[in-house]
Design a protein around this motif. Structure first.
Motif, PDB file in Angstrom:
ATOM      1  N   GLY A  91       0.797  -1.220   0.000  1.00  0.00           N
ATOM      2  CA  GLY A  91       0.000   0.000   0.000  1.00  0.00           C
ATOM      3  C   GLY A  91       0.820   1.256   0.000  1.00  0.00           C
ATOM      4  N   ALA A  92       0.168   2.360  -0.364  1.00  0.00           N
ATOM      5  CA  ALA A  92       0.842   3.648  -0.468  1.00  0.00           C
ATOM      6  C   ALA A  92       1.452   4.038   0.870  1.00  0.00           C
ATOM      7  N   GLY A  93       2.726   4.425   0.844  1.00  0.00           N
ATOM      8  CA  GLY A  93       3.436   4.819   2.048  1.00  0.00           C
ATOM      9  C   GLY A  93       4.048   3.669   2.810  1.00  0.00           C
ATOM     10  N   GLY A  94       3.863   2.435   2.343  1.00  0.00           N
ATOM     11  CA  GLY A  94       4.418   1.286   3.047  1.00  0.00           C
ATOM     12  C   GLY A  94       5.921   1.166   2.865  1.00  0.00           C
ATOM     13  N   GLY A  95       6.530   0.334   3.695  1.00  0.00           N
ATOM     14  CA  GLY A  95       7.958   0.079   3.568  1.00  0.00           C
ATOM     15  C   GLY A  95       8.267  -0.606   2.253  1.00  0.00           C
ATOM     16  N   LEU A  96       9.239  -0.080   1.509  1.00  0.00           N
ATOM     17  CA  LEU A  96       9.554  -0.619   0.188  1.00  0.00           C
ATOM     18  C   LEU A  96       9.937  -2.088   0.282  1.00  0.00           C
ATOM     19  N   THR A  97       9.249  -2.905  -0.526  1.00  0.00           N
ATOM     20  CA  THR A  97       9.488  -4.339  -0.518  1.00  0.00           C
ATOM     21  C   THR A  97       9.467  -4.853  -1.954  1.00  0.00           C
ATOM     22  N   PHE A  98      10.527  -5.577  -2.344  1.00  0.00           N
ATOM     23  CA  PHE A  98      10.633  -6.141  -3.688  1.00  0.00           C
ATOM     24  C   PHE A  98      10.968  -7.622  -3.590  1.00  0.00           C
ATOM     25  N   GLU A  99      10.435  -8.378  -4.543  1.00  0.00           N
ATOM     26  CA  GLU A  99      10.728  -9.810  -4.635  1.00  0.00           C
ATOM     27  C   GLU A  99      11.272 -10.132  -6.014  1.00  0.00           C
ATOM     28  N   ALA A 100      12.264 -11.011  -6.074  1.00  0.00           N
ATOM     29  CA  ALA A 100      12.795 -11.459  -7.355  1.00  0.00           C
ATOM     30  C   ALA A 100      11.735 -12.270  -8.088  1.00  0.00           C
ATOM     31  N   ASP A 101      11.459 -11.875  -9.332  1.00  0.00           N
ATOM     32  CA  ASP A 101      10.425 -12.567 -10.121  1.00  0.00           C
ATOM     33  C   ASP A 101      10.741 -12.341 -11.599  1.00  0.00           C
ATOM     34  N   THR A 102      11.832 -12.904 -12.067  1.00  0.00           N
ATOM     35  CA  THR A 102      12.325 -12.629 -13.413  1.00  0.00           C
ATOM     36  C   THR A 102      11.792 -13.644 -14.404  1.00  0.00           C
TER      37      THR A 102
END
Length: 520
Positions: A91-102
């Motif tokens: 959600g907007a303003g949340g802690g940046l979170t990324f997952e590998a999904d290539t």
């Protein structure tokens, strides 16, 4: 339609959509630059690495490929596979979170960088991928699924491609593409004075004509199609690496006529030589014309465009504005800096654009700093800049290369992702107490669904901020998405779009702290 994560305004029908999330903002004075703060967030393991053909490059691309408005990251790997990192921030303003999904189509080796653009006009972003080897135009199919285009007639030879830009020329249904190549590795007399050509692909109906070689080439490391004169035609600016052209070369501006030609000194273009790495473009003095910031080894160059000169004439203001960023400000290494990616953006939302510069030694060049922190140059109301990288928390001492400066969690604050050579990629979330903002998406019909070549103008009183919509520049790094404006303490502004044909939408009033869509 509004995003499922971040409902927003859509102009045209003038039907407001209520924000589901209440965001708190502290109104700050324009000079409160000391409040700029970033915190580092984790990313999936990713390192850009390789031999001398990967000393340069190392770009990262930010764009939304799954339709939720939250930008994904696609990072070059060099000899390692490139990697797509899906944005799963809650959600907007949340802690940046990324997952590998290539997806397998993007897990390529030899990738120098990439740029997002909608090539086929279907409103789904595609990718131009730069490589040591054949470059690839990758078609987006939605939900981050990609496959190479097979019906465009695009044929790439094996090059060392290090720069890219694109524009839409009048009457065409496909974009014009420019690929900047570096040293010709097949030339046994090299590497010095063996710079390769710029490769221009112009449409011929629904496919691309055979490539046009723009020569001489002087080892391009950045290029940008820009409507510098606001005449409705974008010309091609190229920043070149003096290290390999050695002598006889310079920065270039190609006039995009029926057959492109270089602007001459008689037309206002001034011969200029530097170890060119990256181009950033933004109207900084409020005259409506884009100025430029050029990265290099040692001094970085900041130039104001002079519209009164009648040609592509730029005046150096580097020292008077305090933007040289020529030596490290922390880390204890006093040797000259090496600049790579540069980006303009208002990181504290005070209504004044700031400058980020990625820094790092090429490899082991003894005359340049090894501990070379990235810069965050904060603009003051008098137009000068002050270094705040250390205080902001982005003073990474790795060999940084490409970057994106973009709102990655849709909270109105510009975040930062940086690719590092032979070190883990970095991600920084903007946590500053900041001023107000407006973010804009443009709703445009095919074929140019990104409104490339248009200018978005935001007006508060008699002051106008201008954003030219371009594809290219930086150092092997591109981004597509929200067009961000800082408003400072202001809560109301007016906004319009000026199209390449000089027609303009009406001025429309907007309120602060909103994501809006302008149909034009």
């Amino acid at each position: 339609m509004p995003s499922k994560k971040y409902p927003h305004w859509r102009f045209g029908s003038w039907q407001p959509v209520t924000l589901k999330l209440t965001l708190a903002f502290t109104l700050i004075a324009p000079s409160a630059f000391a409040d700029v703060t970033y915190i580092q967030r984790a990313l999936p393991d990713h390192v850009y690495a390789g031999g001398w053909e990967h000393f340069v490059g190392g770009g990262v691309t930010a764009f939304d490929c799954d339709g939720d408005q939250f930008p994904e990251l696609y990072a070059a790997g060099g000899e390692n596979p490139a990697q797509l990192m899906r944005n799963v921030t809650s959600g907007a303003g949340g802690g940046l979170t990324f997952e590998a999904d290539t997806p397998s189509a993007l897990a390529l080796t030899g990738v120098i960088g990439a740029y997002p653009l909608d090539i086929d006009g279907d409103s789904i972003l595609d990718l131009a991928i730069l490589r040591t080897g054949p470059d690839i135009l990758m078609q987006g199919h939605g939900d981050c699924d990609f496959a190479p285009f097979t019906d465009l007639g695009f044929e790439s030879g094996t090059h060392w491609t290090t720069a890219f830009s694109a524009t839409w020329e009048a009457g065409n249904t496909l974009p014009t593409l420019a690929f900047g190549t570096y040293v010709d590795r097949s030339n046994f007399d090299g590497p010095f004075e063996t710079c390769d050509a710029t490769l221009l692909y112009r449409p011929d109906g629904q496919s691309y004509a055979p490539v046009t070689r723009l020569e001489p080439g002087f080892c391009a490391l950045s290029m940008l199609f820009t409507d510098w004169s606001r005449s409705g035609r974008a010309d091609l600016r190229v920043s070149n690496d003096r290290h390999y052209y050695v002598r006889g070369g310079q920065e270039q501006m190609w006039a995009m006529e029926d057959y492109p030609r270089l602007y001459s000194q008689d037309e206002g273009w001034q011969p200029y030589m530097l170890w060119g790495m990256g181009i950033a473009s933004r109207d900084l003095n409020g005259d409506g014309f884009s100025d430029v910031y050029l990265t290099s080894m040692a001094d970085q160059k900041f130039q104001y465009f002079d519209p009164a000169a009648g040609g592509p004439w730029y005046r150096d203001v580097t020292y008077e504005r305090g933007t040289t960023a020529h030596r490290p400000y922390t880390g204890g290494d006093g040797r000259p800096s090496t600049g790579w990616h540069a980006a303009f953006g208002d990181v504290n939302n005070d209504g004044l654009d700031d400058i980020f510069v990625a820094k790092g030694n090429v490899e082991q060049m003894p005359g340049a700093a090894m501990d070379d922190p990235n810069n965050l140059l904060i603009q003051s109301p008098d137009g000068t800049f002050s270094e705040r990288g250390l205080e902001a928390g982005i003073a990474n001492l790795a060999r940084s290369r490409g970057a994106v400066l973009m709102d990655l969690n849709l909270d109105g604050k510009l975040d930062l992702a940086v690719v590092n050579r032979r070190a883990q990629m970095s991600l920084y979330q903007n946590t500053s107490a900041q001023g107000n903002w407006v973010a804009v998406t443009l709703g445009s019909p095919a074929p140019n669904t990104q409104s490339v070549g248009a200018h978005v103008e935001l007006r508060i009183g008699d002051r106008v901020q201008t954003r030219e919509i371009t594809v290219g520049g930086g150092h092997a790094s591109g981004q597509a998405g929200l067009i961000h404006f800082g408003l400072g303490q202001e809560t109301i502004a007016e906004i319009r779009v000026v199209r390449p044909d000089h027609s303009a939408s009406d001025w429309q009033q907007v309120t602060a702290n909103q994501i809006i869509t302008l149909d034009h």
